[in-house]
Motif scaffolding. Sequence first.
Motif, PDB file in Angstrom:
ATOM      1  N   ALA A 141      -3.877   1.042  10.082  1.00  0.00           N
ATOM      2  CA  ALA A 141      -3.701   1.122  10.872  1.00  0.00           C
ATOM      3  C   ALA A 141      -5.629   0.614  11.504  1.00  0.00           C
ATOM      4  CB  ALA A 141      -3.664   2.528  11.829  1.00  0.00           C
ATOM      5  N   LYS A 142      -6.264   1.005  11.073  1.00  0.00           N
ATOM      6  CA  LYS A 142      -7.874   1.104  11.182  1.00  0.00           C
ATOM      7  C   LYS A 142      -7.955  -0.152  11.376  1.00  0.00           C
ATOM      8  CE  LYS A 142      -9.905   4.413  10.134  1.00  0.00           C
ATOM      9  NZ  LYS A 142     -11.006   5.478   9.001  1.00  0.00           N
ATOM     10  N   LEU A 143      -7.825  -0.873  10.084  1.00  0.00           N
ATOM     11  CA  LEU A 143      -7.613  -1.957   9.774  1.00  0.00           C
ATOM     12  C   LEU A 143      -6.536  -3.215  10.664  1.00  0.00           C
ATOM     13  CD1 LEU A 143      -8.453  -2.609   6.082  1.00  0.00           C
ATOM     14  CD2 LEU A 143     -10.483  -2.577   7.833  1.00  0.00           C
ATOM     15  N   GLU A 144      -6.140  -3.039  11.448  1.00  0.00           N
ATOM     16  CA  GLU A 144      -4.750  -3.359  12.636  1.00  0.00           C
ATOM     17  C   GLU A 144      -4.249  -4.559  11.472  1.00  0.00           C
ATOM     18  OE1 GLU A 144      -7.088  -5.215  15.730  1.00  0.00           O
ATOM     19  OE2 GLU A 144      -7.314  -3.151  16.664  1.00  0.00           O
ATOM     20  N   ILE A 145      -3.812  -3.633  10.150  1.00  0.00           N
ATOM     21  CA  ILE A 145      -3.227  -4.639   9.412  1.00  0.00           C
ATOM     22  C   ILE A 145      -1.836  -4.694   9.569  1.00  0.00           C
ATOM     23  CG2 ILE A 145      -2.511  -5.569   7.233  1.00  0.00           C
ATOM     24  CD1 ILE A 145      -5.490  -5.035   6.440  1.00  0.00           C
ATOM     25  N   LYS A 146      -0.900  -5.192  10.517  1.00  0.00           N
ATOM     26  CA  LYS A 146       0.362  -4.842  10.717  1.00  0.00           C
ATOM     27  C   LYS A 146       1.533  -5.102   9.023  1.00  0.00           C
ATOM     28  CE  LYS A 146       0.576  -5.594  15.311  1.00  0.00           C
ATOM     29  NZ  LYS A 146       0.894  -6.418  16.983  1.00  0.00           N
ATOM     30  N   SER A 147       2.169  -4.110   8.969  1.00  0.00           N
ATOM     31  CA  SER A 147       3.089  -3.984   7.482  1.00  0.00           C
ATOM     32  C   SER A 147       4.588  -5.182   8.314  1.00  0.00           C
ATOM     33  CB  SER A 147       3.701  -3.243   6.448  1.00  0.00           C
ATOM     34  OG  SER A 147       1.709  -2.778   6.437  1.00  0.00           O
ATOM     35  N   ASP A 172       1.764  -7.353   0.712  1.00  0.00           N
ATOM     36  CA  ASP A 172       1.516  -8.588   0.529  1.00  0.00           C
ATOM     37  C   ASP A 172       0.263  -8.869   0.411  1.00  0.00           C
ATOM     38  OD1 ASP A 172       0.124  -7.141   3.328  1.00  0.00           O
ATOM     39  OD2 ASP A 172       1.463  -8.958   4.070  1.00  0.00           O
ATOM     40  N   ASP A 173      -0.762  -9.452  -0.188  1.00  0.00           N
ATOM     41  CA  ASP A 173      -1.895  -9.898  -0.406  1.00  0.00           C
ATOM     42  C   ASP A 173      -2.481  -8.710   0.373  1.00  0.00           C
ATOM     43  OD1 ASP A 173      -2.111 -11.540  -2.367  1.00  0.00           O
ATOM     44  OD2 ASP A 173      -1.913 -12.960  -0.908  1.00  0.00           O
ATOM     45  N   ALA A 174      -3.132  -9.125   1.222  1.00  0.00           N
ATOM     46  CA  ALA A 174      -3.611  -7.617   2.116  1.00  0.00           C
ATOM     47  C   ALA A 174      -3.340  -6.762   2.441  1.00  0.00           C
ATOM     48  CB  ALA A 174      -4.057  -8.507   3.813  1.00  0.00           C
ATOM     49  N   THR A 175      -2.326  -6.494   2.464  1.00  0.00           N
ATOM     50  CA  THR A 175      -2.001  -4.544   1.919  1.00  0.00           C
ATOM     51  C   THR A 175      -2.082  -4.146   0.480  1.00  0.00           C
ATOM     52  OG1 THR A 175       0.090  -4.996   3.746  1.00  0.00           O
ATOM     53  CG2 THR A 175       0.198  -3.215   1.989  1.00  0.00           C
ATOM     54  N   MET A 176      -2.179  -5.170  -0.673  1.00  0.00           N
ATOM     55  CA  MET A 176      -2.496  -4.780  -1.872  1.00  0.00           C
ATOM     56  C   MET A 176      -3.883  -4.673  -1.699  1.00  0.00           C
ATOM     57  SD  MET A 176      -0.878  -4.219  -4.462  1.00  0.00           S
ATOM     58  CE  MET A 176      -2.100  -2.973  -4.950  1.00  0.00           C
ATOM     59  N   ASN A 177      -5.262  -5.296  -1.410  1.00  0.00           N
ATOM     60  CA  ASN A 177      -6.397  -5.162  -1.252  1.00  0.00           C
ATOM     61  C   ASN A 177      -6.361  -3.776  -0.340  1.00  0.00           C
ATOM     62  OD1 ASN A 177      -6.567  -7.632  -2.113  1.00  0.00           O
ATOM     63  ND2 ASN A 177      -7.100  -9.044  -0.446  1.00  0.00           N
ATOM     64  N   VAL A 204      -3.037  14.046 -14.451  1.00  0.00           N
ATOM     65  CA  VAL A 204      -3.251  14.247 -12.379  1.00  0.00           C
ATOM     66  C   VAL A 204      -2.763  12.812 -12.711  1.00  0.00           C
ATOM     67  CG1 VAL A 204      -3.578  14.825 -10.089  1.00  0.00           C
ATOM     68  CG2 VAL A 204      -4.531  16.000 -12.340  1.00  0.00           C
ATOM     69  N   VAL A 205      -1.958  12.731 -11.715  1.00  0.00           N
ATOM     70  CA  VAL A 205      -1.512  11.306 -11.071  1.00  0.00           C
ATOM     71  C   VAL A 205      -1.192  11.450  -9.576  1.00  0.00           C
ATOM     72  CG1 VAL A 205       0.134   9.631 -10.854  1.00  0.00           C
ATOM     73  CG2 VAL A 205      -0.343  10.129 -12.638  1.00  0.00           C
ATOM     74  N   HIS A 206      -1.168  10.841  -8.844  1.00  0.00           N
ATOM     75  CA  HIS A 206      -1.811  11.336  -7.205  1.00  0.00           C
ATOM     76  C   HIS A 206      -1.525   9.764  -6.432  1.00  0.00           C
ATOM     77  CE1 HIS A 206      -5.187   7.827  -6.705  1.00  0.00           C
ATOM     78  NE2 HIS A 206      -5.464   8.638  -7.365  1.00  0.00           N
ATOM     79  N   GLY A 207      -1.190  10.114  -5.257  1.00  0.00           N
ATOM     80  CA  GLY A 207      -0.297   9.618  -3.835  1.00  0.00           C
ATOM     81  C   GLY A 207      -1.566   9.086  -3.620  1.00  0.00           C
ATOM     82  N   GLY A 208      -0.588   8.593  -2.455  1.00  0.00           N
ATOM     83  CA  GLY A 208      -2.100   8.794  -1.174  1.00  0.00           C
ATOM     84  C   GLY A 208      -1.739   7.461   0.474  1.00  0.00           C
ATOM     85  N   GLY A 209      -0.354   7.545   0.129  1.00  0.00           N
ATOM     86  CA  GLY A 209       0.762   6.953   0.803  1.00  0.00           C
ATOM     87  C   GLY A 209      -0.782   7.300   3.068  1.00  0.00           C
ATOM     88  N   PRO A 210       0.041   8.739   3.213  1.00  0.00           N
ATOM     89  CA  PRO A 210      -0.820   8.622   4.450  1.00  0.00           C
ATOM     90  C   PRO A 210      -2.171   8.000   4.493  1.00  0.00           C
ATOM     91  CG  PRO A 210       0.290  10.769   3.934  1.00  0.00           C
ATOM     92  CD  PRO A 210       0.393   9.930   3.244  1.00  0.00           C
ATOM     93  N   MET A 211      -3.169   7.772   3.209  1.00  0.00           N
ATOM     94  CA  MET A 211      -4.890   7.392   3.768  1.00  0.00           C
ATOM     95  C   MET A 211      -4.235   6.276   3.654  1.00  0.00           C
ATOM     96  SD  MET A 211      -4.378  10.241   2.143  1.00  0.00           S
ATOM     97  CE  MET A 211      -5.247  11.234   1.360  1.00  0.00           C
ATOM     98  N   ILE A 212      -3.253   5.651   2.883  1.00  0.00           N
ATOM     99  CA  ILE A 212      -3.330   4.056   2.808  1.00  0.00           C
ATOM    100  C   ILE A 212      -2.861   3.576   4.182  1.00  0.00           C
ATOM    101  CG2 ILE A 212      -1.685   1.716   2.419  1.00  0.00           C
ATOM    102  CD1 ILE A 212      -1.382   3.189  -0.799  1.00  0.00           C
ATOM    103  N   ASN A 213      -1.916   4.239   5.402  1.00  0.00           N
ATOM    104  CA  ASN A 213      -1.215   3.995   6.075  1.00  0.00           C
ATOM    105  C   ASN A 213      -2.400   4.149   7.628  1.00  0.00           C
ATOM    106  OD1 ASN A 213       0.904   3.453   5.358  1.00  0.00           O
ATOM    107  ND2 ASN A 213       2.001   6.056   5.879  1.00  0.00           N
ATOM    108  N   GLU A 214      -3.666   5.191   7.035  1.00  0.00           N
ATOM    109  CA  GLU A 214      -4.241   5.528   7.890  1.00  0.00           C
ATOM    110  C   GLU A 214      -5.460   4.142   8.202  1.00  0.00           C
ATOM    111  OE1 GLU A 214      -7.720   8.421   8.822  1.00  0.00           O
ATOM    112  OE2 GLU A 214      -6.079   9.353   7.685  1.00  0.00           O
ATOM    113  N   MET A 215      -5.371   3.366   6.683  1.00  0.00           N
ATOM    114  CA  MET A 215      -6.443   2.438   7.082  1.00  0.00           C
ATOM    115  C   MET A 215      -5.861   1.465   7.204  1.00  0.00           C
ATOM    116  SD  MET A 215      -9.133   1.290   5.844  1.00  0.00           S
ATOM    117  CE  MET A 215      -9.905   3.149   4.638  1.00  0.00           C
TER     118      MET A 215
END
Length: 284
Positions: free
Chosen positions: A74-80, A90-95, A61-72
């Motif tokens: 937004a919650k951390l107020e990291i703009k893309s 970038d570094d912050a997004t990669m973390n 199984v290989v999974h994605g997670g785009g919506p969960m990444i977007n949600e996090m």
Amino acid sequence: MNRDWIATAKTLSQALPYMQRYAGATVVIKLGGHAMGSDEAMRSFARDVVLMRQVGLNPVVVHGGGPMINEMLAKLEIKSDFVNGKRVTDDATMNVVEMVLSGQVNNRLVQAISEEGGKAVGLSGKDANLMICDQTDPALGFVGTPSEVDPTILRDLHAARAIPVIAPLGMGRNGETFNINGDTAAGAIAGALKADRLLLLTDVAGVKDKSGQVLTEIAPGKIPELIADGTIGGGMIPKTETALAAMNEGVRAVVILDGRAPNACLLELFTDHGAGSLIREPRV
């Protein structure tokens, strides 16, 4: 006797030739979209994967997670930032990407499979040098394309009757972490394993013709023509290109199927009618 019971028994009996056909086969499944959208969908998918393992298949199984990444984010107020519609990692997004994929999503899937009686092992493409990446485009930051795939760890897990669950992250040549498109990661892993099937779960019924009807079987050589005339467009283009790349590496067939349909993987593998668009060389 209850007719539903009879229908169930008949379905199981008809599945026998397919179970025999796939015994010992490797099947790579890219999970994303609707199948990850609810606890019930996750449980249903996990149950299907455990059944595959139980009847002798080797699922990965290989999974994605785009919506969960977007949600996090937004919650951390990291703009893309975006370049040509693609997110710059970038570094912050990669973390955040690594935290969500390797932590939240991967753990959730492993737990779901374990609760259904399977033996799942969570890992990312960084583990055991599974996927070594080159940077896809400097403008996109830490986005990578697999250039070397070593599936040894996956074969070892299959020998132990375990189900690998992989987050699409890879290691760069200088030790950096790269985010990989989930379909691309699944295709690269399927190619390295010479998988019998690559199943790409989507939120559409499959590849459609210009009248909107699903193309149930497509020859690989036909795909460039369908892209050129506009039959295949949008997000389906990279999925079909992933299919071609995987088949060029030795994958026997690729199926783009509707992850919204209950038991989509079982319908595709163990019934006559399948559940999406099968891409394979025509039978002679």
